[in-house]
Structures are given as structure tokens and as C-alpha cells.
Design a protein around this motif. Structure first.
Motif, PDB file in Angstrom:
ATOM      1  N   THR A 336      15.318 -19.175  -1.870  1.00 45.35           N
ATOM      2  CA  THR A 336      13.859 -19.164  -2.264  1.00 45.35           C
ATOM      3  C   THR A 336      13.153 -18.034  -2.008  1.00 45.35           C
ATOM      4  N   ALA A 337      13.721 -16.985  -1.015  1.00 42.65           N
ATOM      5  CA  ALA A 337      13.083 -15.935  -0.553  1.00 42.65           C
ATOM      6  C   ALA A 337      12.505 -15.176  -1.781  1.00 42.65           C
ATOM      7  N   GLY A 338      13.062 -14.924  -2.923  1.00 46.84           N
ATOM      8  CA  GLY A 338      12.670 -14.068  -3.989  1.00 46.84           C
ATOM      9  C   GLY A 338      11.794 -14.576  -4.838  1.00 46.84           C
ATOM     10  N   ALA A 339      11.615 -15.836  -4.987  1.00 48.71           N
ATOM     11  CA  ALA A 339      10.559 -16.511  -5.849  1.00 48.71           C
ATOM     12  C   ALA A 339       9.312 -16.239  -5.303  1.00 48.71           C
ATOM     13  N   VAL A 340       9.245 -16.687  -3.779  1.00 45.90           N
ATOM     14  CA  VAL A 340       7.994 -16.372  -2.923  1.00 45.90           C
ATOM     15  C   VAL A 340       7.454 -14.912  -3.127  1.00 45.90           C
ATOM     16  N   VAL A 341       8.491 -14.066  -2.688  1.00 48.09           N
ATOM     17  CA  VAL A 341       8.013 -12.577  -2.483  1.00 48.09           C
ATOM     18  C   VAL A 341       7.372 -12.112  -4.090  1.00 48.09           C
ATOM     19  N   ASN A 342       8.234 -12.342  -5.138  1.00 43.58           N
ATOM     20  CA  ASN A 342       7.956 -12.081  -6.289  1.00 43.58           C
ATOM     21  C   ASN A 342       6.573 -12.515  -6.803  1.00 43.58           C
ATOM     22  N   ALA A 343       6.099 -13.919  -6.448  1.00 43.89           N
ATOM     23  CA  ALA A 343       4.876 -14.546  -6.819  1.00 43.89           C
ATOM     24  C   ALA A 343       3.993 -13.745  -5.933  1.00 43.89           C
ATOM     25  N   ALA A 344       4.213 -13.672  -4.734  1.00 42.88           N
ATOM     26  CA  ALA A 344       3.113 -13.202  -4.089  1.00 42.88           C
ATOM     27  C   ALA A 344       2.727 -11.627  -4.266  1.00 42.88           C
ATOM     28  N   ASN A 345       3.647 -11.021  -4.724  1.00 45.27           N
ATOM     29  CA  ASN A 345       3.490  -9.614  -5.146  1.00 45.27           C
ATOM     30  C   ASN A 345       2.628  -9.493  -6.467  1.00 45.27           C
ATOM     31  N   GLU A 346       2.861 -10.507  -7.367  1.00 50.42           N
ATOM     32  CA  GLU A 346       2.160 -10.586  -8.764  1.00 50.42           C
ATOM     33  C   GLU A 346       0.539 -10.641  -8.366  1.00 50.42           C
ATOM     34  N   ALA A 347       0.587 -11.536  -7.357  1.00 45.70           N
ATOM     35  CA  ALA A 347      -0.663 -12.051  -7.108  1.00 45.70           C
ATOM     36  C   ALA A 347      -1.604 -10.816  -6.375  1.00 45.70           C
ATOM     37  N   GLU A 386       7.540 -23.951  -8.109  1.00 44.67           N
ATOM     38  CA  GLU A 386       6.574 -24.864  -7.181  1.00 44.67           C
ATOM     39  C   GLU A 386       6.126 -23.789  -6.193  1.00 44.67           C
ATOM     40  N   LEU A 387       7.275 -23.039  -5.607  1.00 42.71           N
ATOM     41  CA  LEU A 387       6.849 -22.361  -4.568  1.00 42.71           C
ATOM     42  C   LEU A 387       6.213 -20.768  -5.059  1.00 42.71           C
ATOM     43  N   ASP A 388       6.434 -20.747  -6.422  1.00 40.81           N
ATOM     44  CA  ASP A 388       5.817 -19.676  -6.957  1.00 40.81           C
ATOM     45  C   ASP A 388       4.130 -19.882  -7.016  1.00 40.81           C
ATOM     46  N   ARG A 389       3.733 -20.761  -7.421  1.00 41.79           N
ATOM     47  CA  ARG A 389       2.447 -21.402  -7.430  1.00 41.79           C
ATOM     48  C   ARG A 389       1.888 -21.372  -5.953  1.00 41.79           C
ATOM     49  N   TRP A 390       2.742 -21.956  -5.112  1.00 40.36           N
ATOM     50  CA  TRP A 390       2.166 -21.916  -3.657  1.00 40.36           C
ATOM     51  C   TRP A 390       1.962 -20.526  -3.273  1.00 40.36           C
ATOM     52  N   ALA A 391       2.870 -19.593  -3.359  1.00 38.63           N
ATOM     53  CA  ALA A 391       2.806 -18.151  -2.902  1.00 38.63           C
ATOM     54  C   ALA A 391       1.626 -17.440  -3.528  1.00 38.63           C
ATOM     55  N   ARG A 392       1.158 -17.746  -4.749  1.00 39.96           N
ATOM     56  CA  ARG A 392      -0.020 -17.084  -5.306  1.00 39.96           C
ATOM     57  C   ARG A 392      -1.243 -17.688  -4.754  1.00 39.96           C
ATOM     58  N   ALA A 393      -1.386 -18.943  -4.374  1.00 43.64           N
ATOM     59  CA  ALA A 393      -2.320 -19.554  -3.838  1.00 43.64           C
ATOM     60  C   ALA A 393      -2.468 -18.769  -2.556  1.00 43.64           C
ATOM     61  N   GLU A 394      -1.405 -18.680  -1.675  1.00 45.05           N
ATOM     62  CA  GLU A 394      -1.399 -18.041  -0.457  1.00 45.05           C
ATOM     63  C   GLU A 394      -2.161 -16.743  -0.304  1.00 45.05           C
ATOM     64  N   VAL A 395      -1.686 -15.954  -1.477  1.00 39.03           N
ATOM     65  CA  VAL A 395      -2.177 -14.567  -1.363  1.00 39.03           C
ATOM     66  C   VAL A 395      -3.536 -14.297  -1.640  1.00 39.03           C
TER      67      VAL A 395
END
Ligand SMILES: NC(=O)c1ccc[n+]([C@@H]2O[C@H](COP(=O)([O-])OP(=O)(O)OC[C@H]3O[C@@H](n4cnc5c(N)ncnc54)[C@H](OP(=O)(O)O)[C@@H]3O)[C@@H](O)[C@H]2O)c1
Length: 402
Positions: A336-347, A386-395
Motif C-alpha cells: 500500500t505504500a505507493g498508493a499512499v505516497v502518490n496520493a499525498a504527493n498529488e494533494a 480507499e487509502l488514496d482518499r485517506w492520504a489526500r484528507a491527511e495532507v
């Protein structure tokens, strides 16, 4: 060559328009069957007239603009929304899909094309960064801890789908691997170093959006240009390489090459290093992905050889560019690491572009999201999204701290 029918997803962007340019020059065996844009209806209409594509998709269903106010070629079928992207990617008449949408938004249509057995020229690196485990499973190749020949790795016997890299570094590695597919020791990705290659950390803290968008060698879309400035682009490419070539993170390396002539290199077991060189023009890797294994004349200019060359290689300063160690870490972790970092970076890039965080907040925001998520090694696509959405909200919370 038998005739080919191509869907260009993200046709209105930098890679999309370069693809149309390549296709126009390849000749009458090549037909553009479908094109998509997200919001730019005028550009989409202009490309529809140029290519005579039958299927035209505006992927943002809520985008303003009246379709009837633009001039369209006769017989065009117009549709809106993300589902229409998937339809274009899987249409029976399409044999090749150029995945040139920016960001995680390109994942579903690229996966659908692979599932439908299409040949996919992949610019949308986020498909592999975010959904690498799903792609590996889909293509019938689990990420083994070895490097294998490109033809074997990239063909997908399970689905019939096939991935061909468009990213210039991965295209270069793909080309170099032809010199010895069985015994590569290291895959060496080159990086231009971006506009801040020689800036101090203090200078980078005050970097403006305009300064970060001034790339010294490449003209690209905004998001990837900011990623080049932070070197997150190279981090994403490390993760992309891990899934594309099925290699362990320890076999990857990054060197800074400011001239952007050497696009990447492969070191083989005997110590030989094979490199691919060409001017910084994306039309060459796009065309190679389309015509592989054929090499045909290409509109990108030849290398100038009438004057002295300067080709330099430098190590990356990992303190000034913390995206690089982050990229290695995520490439090694997988799951799951790539999905989280990718979404965080986009946000985080969106927040930087809208002036809500500093340039130097982007990578720490990605690291924080990575560290706060619950890692899973074999996630499903729905879990990754789901983790993509979560990481965007975190950022999103970082804008409150800035
Ligand atoms: N540019 C390069 O030199 C280069 C090099 C290597 C790899 N890549 C990769 O290629 C991909 C495209 O990059 P780019 O520089 O061409 O980007 P770009 O110029 O920003 O174009 C992006 C394309 O995606 C569409 N799009 C934007 N948001 C979308 C959404 N939510 N859903 C569906 N479509 C959407 C855009 O439509 P609108 O125009 O209507 O907004 C446009 O067609 C990225 O993954 C990038 O990392 C680019």
C-alpha cells in the motif's frame, strides 16, 4: 505493418498532444479512434478535427462549456464522465491505448485497457505507483526478486494485455535491456535535478510556484514539473521501475544528469554499462512504445554532434532532496505504500500550487502520510483507492499548519 487503432487518453495534455503529433507522422496505417480531455473542450474539439477520432470523451462530467458551441467533425460520438474513459479504453475497435492522463485519475482506465488485452503505452506512471500490486497480478507476473528480459516481463500472458513504457527513463532502460536481458545488475535512472539542483535548503524554503515551474530542460504539465523540482518525480519513477521490471529496490540507482541527454542506463553482470541517449523530446519514447519492436524515423531532432558535448553525472544530494530516500523506501516496501505516497504527493502539490503550503512541505507531508497509514502487503484495488482518499484528507490538514 497491419493497421493500428489508438485511443489517446489525456490527449489534451503535454504527452497527449505529443502523441497526436507522432501518430500524424506515422502514416495512414495508424488511426486515432478515441481521444479524451478532462475540462478543455476547445482543445478537445481542435484535436477531434485534426485526428478525425470517432469517440470523444470529456472525463469531467461537470465541466462547463457547451459541446454544441464547438466545431466537431461529422460522425463524432461524444460522451462525458470517468465511465466513458473506460469505454474508450476497452472499445473493440481499439488495439492500443496511450495512457496519458495525469495522476491517480488514470488508474481505472489503464487497468481496464490491460484487462481487455490492449497494448498500453504507459505515460501515467501513477498506475504502477498506486496500483503496482494489482497490475503485477493482472499481468500474471508476481513481482519476483529478480530482473527479467523486457519482452517476458512486459507481456501479460494471463490477460493478453501488454505494458510498454513511455516515461523516458523506463523507455531507456527497456531499450538498454535488449543488450543483455538475463544479466542486468543495476538499473540507473538519470534525473535532470530540476530547477533547484543548485539551490540551498534555505532558498528552497522560499521557492515560489513560478520558480518551481521553470524546468531547465523539459516542457511538461504542471504537476510533473513540480514533481521534478522536489525530485518526487524520480521517487515515483523508482517505484514505477520496481513494478515494471520486477526488480528489487536495491538494484535501482539514481544519478543527476543535468543535460537530460542520457535517459537512463543499465549495468550488466560483466560491469558494462549501456546507456540510451537522445535529445529531451518525449516524441521518441512515445513512438518507440507505439511501434516496438520496430524503429521508425521520428520527428524528434537528432543529437547535435557538430560541437563539443558535455555530459555530466553527479550523485543526488539526499538531504536537499529527501524525496529520493523516500522513493527507495516505498519501492522496497511495495504493497500500500505507493498508493499512499502518490496520493499525498498529488494533494500536497495542489496545496503548493494554490499557495497553501511551502515547497519544502511537500515531501514531509508525503512521509507523514506514509508513516501514519496501516501497511498491507497484498491490497485489493478498492483498498488502494480507499487509502488514496485517506492520504489526500491527511495532507489536507497541512494547509492549516502552514
Ligand atoms: N509531460 C512529460 O514530459 C511527461 C514525461 C513522462 C511521463 N509523464 C507522465 O504522463 C502523464 C501526463 O503528464 P502531462 O505532463 O502530459 O500532463 P498534463 O499536460 O497536465 O495533461 C494531463 C491530461 O490529463 C487530463 N486530466 C487531468 N485531470 C484529469 C482527471 N481527473 N481525469 C481524467 N483526465 C484528466 C488533462 O485534461 P485537460 O487538458 O482537459 O485538463 C490532460 O489531457 C503523467 O502521469 C506524467 O507523470 C509526462
Amino acid at each position: 505493418m497491419s493497421s493500428r487503432s489508438v485511443a489517446v487518453l489525456g490527449a489534451t495534455g503535454s504527452i497527449g498532444r505529443a502523441t497526436i503529433d507522432v501518430l500524424e507522422r506515422l502514416g495512414s496505417e495508424w488511426r486515432v479512434a478515441a481521444i479524451s480531455g478532462h475540462r478543455r473542450l476547445d482543445t478537445l474539439a481542435e484535436l477531434a478535427r485534426r485526428t478525425s477520432a470517432r469517440q470523444v470523451v470529456l472525463s469531467d462530467a461537470s465541466a462547463g462549456g457547451d459541446w454544441s458551441e464547438c466545431e466537431w467533425p461529422a460522425g463524432v460520438e461524444f460522451s462525458r464522465g470517468p465511465e466513458a474513459l473506460v469505454q474508450a479504453a476497452t472499445a473493440a475497435e481499439v488495439d492500443t491505448v496511450v495512457a496519458a492522463i495525469v495522476g491517480r485519475a488514470g488508474v481505472e482506465s489503464t487497468l481496464a485497457a490491460l484487462q481487455a488485452g490492449k497494448r498500453v503505452a504507459l505515460a501515467n506512471k501513477e498506475t504502477l505507483v498506486c496500483a503496482g500490486p494489482v497490475v503485477a497480478e493482472l499481468l500474471g507476473k508476481s513481482p519476483t526478486e529478480r530482473l527479467a528480459g523486457p519482452a517476458e516481463r512486459l507481456a501479460g500472458p494471463a490477460s493478453g494485455g501488454r505494458l510498454l513504457p513511455v516515461d523516458s527513463e523506463h523507455s531507456a532502460i527497456f531499450q538498454c535491456l535488449a543488450a543483455g536481458p538475463d544479466n542486468p545488475r543495476r538499473l540507473i535512472l538519470t534525473a535532470s535535478g530540476g530547477p533547484f539542483r543548485q539551490w540551498s535548503l534555505e532558498q528552497m524554503q522560499a521557492a515560489t510556484v513560478a520558480e518551481a515551474l521553470e524546468h531547465p530542460t523539459w516542457r511538461m504539465g504542471k504537476k510533473i514539473t513540480i514533481d521534478s523540482a522536489t525530485m518526487m518525480n524520480k521517487a515515483l519513477e523508482l517505484i514505477e521501475a520496481r513494478w515494471l521490471f520486477g526488480c528489487p529496490a536495491e538494484s535501482l540507482e539514481v544519478v543527476v544528469h543535468p543535460q537530460s541527454i542520457i535517459h537512463s542506463m543499465v549495468e550488466f553482470a560483466d560491469g558494462s554499462v549501456v546507456a540510451q541517449l537522445s535529445p529531451p523530446d518525449m516524441r521518441l519514447p512515445i513512438q518507440y512504445a507505439l511501434t516496438y519492436p520496430q524503429r521508425l524515423p521520428c520527428p524528434s531532432p537528432p543529437l547535435e554532434r557538430g560541437k563539443p558535448w558535455e555530459l555530466t553525472l553527479e550523485p543526488v544530494d539526499q538531504e536537499r532532496f529527501p524525496a529520493i530516500p523516500l522513493g527507495f523506501e516505498v519501492a522496497a516496501k511495495g504493497g500500500t505504500a505507493g498508493a499512499v505516497v502518490n496520493a499525498a504527493n498529488e494533494a500536497a502539490v495542489d496545496l503548493f500550487l494554490s499557495g497553501q503550503i511551502r515547497f519544502t512541505d511537500i515531501v514531509p507531508a508525503c512521509r507523514a502520510a506514509l508513516e501514519h497509514h496501516t501497511f498491507e502487503e497484498r491490497p485489493s484495488l478498492s483498498r488502494l483507492l480507499e487509502l488514496d482518499r485517506w492520504a489526500r484528507a491527511e495532507v489536507g490538514r497541512w494547509s492549516c499548519r502552514a
